[in-house]
Motif scaffolding. Structure first.
Motif, PDB file in Angstrom:
ATOM      1  N   GLU A 311      -2.475   7.405  -0.072  1.00 15.00           N
ATOM      2  CA  GLU A 311      -1.155   7.909   0.301  1.00 15.00           C
ATOM      3  C   GLU A 311      -0.068   6.846   0.218  1.00 15.00           C
ATOM      4  O   GLU A 311       1.064   7.081   0.664  1.00 15.00           O
ATOM      5  N   THR A 312      -0.363   5.680  -0.347  1.00 13.66           N
ATOM      6  CA  THR A 312       0.641   4.624  -0.496  1.00 13.66           C
ATOM      7  C   THR A 312       0.743   4.197  -1.959  1.00 13.66           C
ATOM      8  O   THR A 312      -0.125   4.526  -2.780  1.00 13.66           O
ATOM      9  N   ALA A 313       1.770   3.442  -2.245  1.00 13.86           N
ATOM     10  CA  ALA A 313       1.912   2.886  -3.592  1.00 13.86           C
ATOM     11  C   ALA A 313       0.869   1.786  -3.806  1.00 13.86           C
ATOM     12  O   ALA A 313       0.340   1.221  -2.855  1.00 13.86           O
ATOM     13  N   ARG A 314       0.565   1.507  -5.069  1.00 17.87           N
ATOM     14  CA  ARG A 314      -0.385   0.440  -5.376  1.00 17.87           C
ATOM     15  C   ARG A 314       0.213  -0.914  -5.018  1.00 17.87           C
ATOM     16  O   ARG A 314       1.416  -1.022  -4.725  1.00 17.87           O
ATOM     17  N   CYS A 315      -0.589  -1.948  -5.074  1.00 21.98           N
ATOM     18  CA  CYS A 315      -0.194  -3.273  -4.578  1.00 21.98           C
ATOM     19  C   CYS A 315       0.678  -4.067  -5.548  1.00 21.98           C
ATOM     20  O   CYS A 315       1.155  -5.144  -5.178  1.00 21.98           O
ATOM     21  N   THR A 318       5.267  -2.773 -12.078  1.00 23.29           N
ATOM     22  CA  THR A 318       5.108  -2.549 -13.516  1.00 23.29           C
ATOM     23  C   THR A 318       4.494  -3.773 -14.181  1.00 23.29           C
ATOM     24  O   THR A 318       4.854  -4.911 -13.883  1.00 23.29           O
ATOM     25  N   VAL A 319       3.543  -3.534 -15.081  1.00 23.45           N
ATOM     26  CA  VAL A 319       2.853  -4.612 -15.775  1.00 23.45           C
ATOM     27  C   VAL A 319       3.596  -4.939 -17.067  1.00 23.45           C
ATOM     28  O   VAL A 319       3.883  -4.044 -17.875  1.00 23.45           O
ATOM     29  N   VAL A 320       3.905  -6.198 -17.284  1.00 24.54           N
ATOM     30  CA  VAL A 320       4.621  -6.659 -18.469  1.00 24.54           C
ATOM     31  C   VAL A 320       3.687  -7.520 -19.315  1.00 24.54           C
ATOM     32  O   VAL A 320       3.011  -8.415 -18.790  1.00 24.54           O
ATOM     33  N   ASP A 321       3.623  -7.243 -20.607  1.00 23.41           N
ATOM     34  CA  ASP A 321       2.793  -8.003 -21.549  1.00 23.41           C
ATOM     35  C   ASP A 321       1.319  -8.004 -21.144  1.00 23.41           C
ATOM     36  O   ASP A 321       0.602  -8.986 -21.354  1.00 23.41           O
ATOM     37  N   GLN A 425      -4.163   9.671 -12.504  1.00 25.60           N
ATOM     38  CA  GLN A 425      -3.745   8.747 -11.456  1.00 25.60           C
ATOM     39  C   GLN A 425      -4.532   8.994 -10.173  1.00 25.60           C
ATOM     40  O   GLN A 425      -4.949  10.112  -9.883  1.00 25.60           O
ATOM     41  N   TYR A 426      -4.682   7.944  -9.407  1.00 31.09           N
ATOM     42  CA  TYR A 426      -5.401   8.023  -8.133  1.00 31.09           C
ATOM     43  C   TYR A 426      -4.767   9.053  -7.206  1.00 31.09           C
ATOM     44  O   TYR A 426      -5.454   9.801  -6.514  1.00 31.09           O
ATOM     45  N   SER A 427      -3.446   9.100  -7.190  1.00 30.32           N
ATOM     46  CA  SER A 427      -2.726  10.101  -6.403  1.00 30.32           C
ATOM     47  C   SER A 427      -1.286  10.144  -6.877  1.00 30.32           C
ATOM     48  O   SER A 427      -0.872   9.343  -7.720  1.00 30.32           O
ATOM     49  N   ALA A 428      -0.511  11.057  -6.309  1.00 28.32           N
ATOM     50  CA  ALA A 428       0.901  11.135  -6.670  1.00 28.32           C
ATOM     51  C   ALA A 428       1.663   9.909  -6.210  1.00 28.32           C
ATOM     52  O   ALA A 428       2.679   9.528  -6.806  1.00 28.32           O
ATOM     53  N   GLN A 429       1.181   9.258  -5.140  1.00 26.20           N
ATOM     54  CA  GLN A 429       1.855   8.062  -4.625  1.00 26.20           C
ATOM     55  C   GLN A 429       1.293   6.775  -5.229  1.00 26.20           C
ATOM     56  O   GLN A 429       2.024   5.823  -5.469  1.00 26.20           O
ATOM     57  N   ASN A 430      -0.005   6.752  -5.442  1.00 31.44           N
ATOM     58  CA  ASN A 430      -0.685   5.553  -5.925  1.00 31.44           C
ATOM     59  C   ASN A 430      -1.029   5.740  -7.400  1.00 31.44           C
ATOM     60  O   ASN A 430      -1.881   6.565  -7.749  1.00 31.44           O
ATOM     61  N   HIS A 431      -0.381   4.955  -8.259  1.00 35.67           N
ATOM     62  CA  HIS A 431      -0.486   5.174  -9.701  1.00 35.67           C
ATOM     63  C   HIS A 431      -1.546   4.323 -10.393  1.00 35.67           C
ATOM     64  O   HIS A 431      -1.461   4.103 -11.611  1.00 35.67           O
ATOM     65  N   LEU A 432      -2.525   3.829  -9.681  1.00 30.66           N
ATOM     66  CA  LEU A 432      -3.696   3.248 -10.350  1.00 30.66           C
ATOM     67  C   LEU A 432      -4.356   4.357 -11.155  1.00 30.66           C
ATOM     68  O   LEU A 432      -4.499   5.482 -10.669  1.00 30.66           O
TER      69      LEU A 432
END
Length: 511
Positions: A311-315, A318-321, A425-432
């Motif tokens: 229920e939370t955002a990932r740690c 955005t990943v660059v390169d 995605q893991y969930s709507a909040q957590n985008h792993l």
């Protein structure tokens, strides 16, 4: 009448002699007072006996070598004043530093005599920042960290700890003595792994053995230089934060045997006990967040998680390169993120296997399976390939028609916005997430037709790697993979890729 020269000289001589006489009288009176005071002290000493005289001498030695620091107490209920009184009773010259987050409310009622400093670490716009630094007031060789409620009754209790410190061996940097006799101390060791964001408690030996920490209440003696070399020496909750930082440096602690110092009882009222526990838990969570600890494992097998959840955002952002931000901090993927990736991947594998899809591990996910049957410790997603013809029979129809679908377990299936592939995605909040890349055969070559060219492994490859597919162990499951894992990976990444791990951009950050 005019005075002659001789008369003037005579007058000056008389006045000078009178001044000398007055000085001698005053000096004599002072000497008599000193002798009387010494006589009184001598009488008191005889009445107190040689033990008390020795204790006074010992206390003077303590004040020159030790500064007492009181850190952990609650403003709504404490025995700080009683602790301070007991220490000043031993030696009125010993310095006591009470380090607080902000000025206590209600204010502490402390003895007016004695060198007692209450140092608020809360900075203020109208004060110099040095005023908020407790270390400015500690200039002795040692600090004695004293818990709230401690009642020190004799200098011998401190001298015993000092003596044990000087007889220590090896990597022992702290000596402790038990405060309060209700519970026996338990000795434990700790593994602090900042790269993996983890803290592991391990059962230690007897309390007299060297270890990383002790549970319960103790006075702790350590060199001031060691204490102030820590990144967060005054961080709360205390001493938990102290033990984490010292364990990270490999420092050990030993307890003085058969030594217990009395203590006042605290939090006998149920409401105050609940209030104290609630604040302690809040400080503990904040400490883990500041220290970058997301998984705590206990010796009894229990595990506590302090990172991201469904229920939370990932740690991380955005990943660059292809380089997550934590790699630049010399850290790997947080364990909570790896846990979420594993849960998501197992869920996707079950769906694909149930519908009979021809899928396989791709890229870094296959590389992790080849190395250790798990996700690469610094990876941030999982990649799968799939035959394009199998998409319609496997992926949710709502996703295919509407672009997004949340299944009964909260996983979000969607068509990716940045290319022709699909993301779970893991969930709507957590985008792993798990990415599924559709391929189709063309003249014996598996191709996606249009490459986004965001990864070095994004290339066409011969279909014979998939005919037939085989299975490999991954995340404690048997999942589909190319029939020649080593050849497939070396085609995409280069020779020796399995045996020689490196980060996605080794020219930027090396392992």
């Amino acid at each position: 009448m005019r005075l002659s020269r001789c008369q003037c000289i005579l007058i000056v001589a008389v006045l000078f002699n009178a001044f000398i006489l007055c000085c001698l009288v005053v000096l004599q009176l002072r000497l008599e007072n000193v002798n009387q005071e010494d006589a009184i002290v001598d009488v008191k000493s005889r009445k107190q006996g040689p033990v008390k005289v020795m204790e006074r001498a010992m206390s003077s030695s303590i004040s020159e070598r030790v500064t007492v620091v009181i850190r952990e107490f609650e403003d709504f209920e404490n025995q700080v004043a009683e602790t301070v009184k007991s220490i000043l009773h031993l030696d009125e010259y010993i310095r006591i530093v009470i380090a607080v987050d902000k000025a206590p409310y209600p204010p502490l009622t402390l003895p007016e005599d004695g060198d007692v400093k209450v140092v608020s670490m809360k900075t203020s716009l109208d004060r110099h920042p040095n005023v908020s630094c407790p270390e400015r007031f500690v200039d002795t060789e040692f600090v004695l960290l004293v818990p709230d409620g401690t009642i020190i009754t004799s200098p011998k209790q401190v001298e015993k700890v000092l003596s044990a410190f000087h007889s220590r061996r090896g990597d022992v940097r702290m000596v402790a003595a038990k405060v309060g006799g209700e519970m026996t101390s338990q000795c434990f060791d700790m593994d602090v792994n900042l790269k993996q964001w983890t803290l592991t408690y391990m059962q230690g030996g007897a309390a007299q053995d060297t270890c990383n920490g002790l549970d319960g209440s103790h006075i702790i003696l350590m060199r001031t230089a060691d204490f102030h070399s820590l990144s967060r020496p005054y961080h709360r909750p205390f001493p938990q934060s102290l033990f984490i930082q010292t364990a990270l440096r490999g420092w050990k602690l030993v307890q003085v045997p058969a030594s217990t110092i009395p203590a006042k009882k605290l939090f006998t009222d149920p409401h105050n006990q609940w209030k104290h526990q609630t604040r302690h838990d809040s400080r503990l969570k904040a400490m883990y967040e500041e220290f970058g600890i997301k998984k705590v494992s206990w010796s009894n097998g229990n595990v506590e998680w302090y990172g991201c959840r469904k229920e939370t955002a990932r740690c991380f952002g955005t990943v660059v390169d292809d380089m997550p931000e934590y790699l630049y901090e010399n850290r790997w993927t947080p364990p909570c993120c790896l846990r979420a990736l594993r849960e998501t991947a197992r869920h996707v594998f079950r769906v694909l296997q149930k519908c009979g899809a021809r899928y396989w591990l791709e890229g870094g996910s296959l590389l992790g399976a080849a190395r250790h049957n798990d996700i690469i410790p610094w990876d941030y997603d999982i990649d799968l390939g799939i035959y394009r013809d199998d998409i319609d029979k496997c992926l949710p129809s709502d996703m295919l028609h509407q672009g997004s679908y949340t299944d009964s377990e909260g996983f979000v299936w969607e068509r990716a916005t940045e290319g022709e592939f699909y993301r779970i995605q893991y969930s709507a909040q957590n985008h792993l997430h798990v990415d599924i890349w559709p391929f189709h055969p063309q003249n014996g070559v598996m191709t996606r037709g249009l490459w986004t060219q965001s990864h070095r492994q994004d290339i066409d490859f011969p279909e014979h790697f998939l005919v037939p597919l085989k299975t490999v162990k991954f995340l404690e499951m048997q999942v589909s993979a190319p029939n020649d894992v080593k050849g497939f990976l070396e085609l995409k990444f280069g020779k020796g890729v399995i045996e020689n791990p490196q980060y996605p951009q080794p020219n930027k950050v090396q392992m």
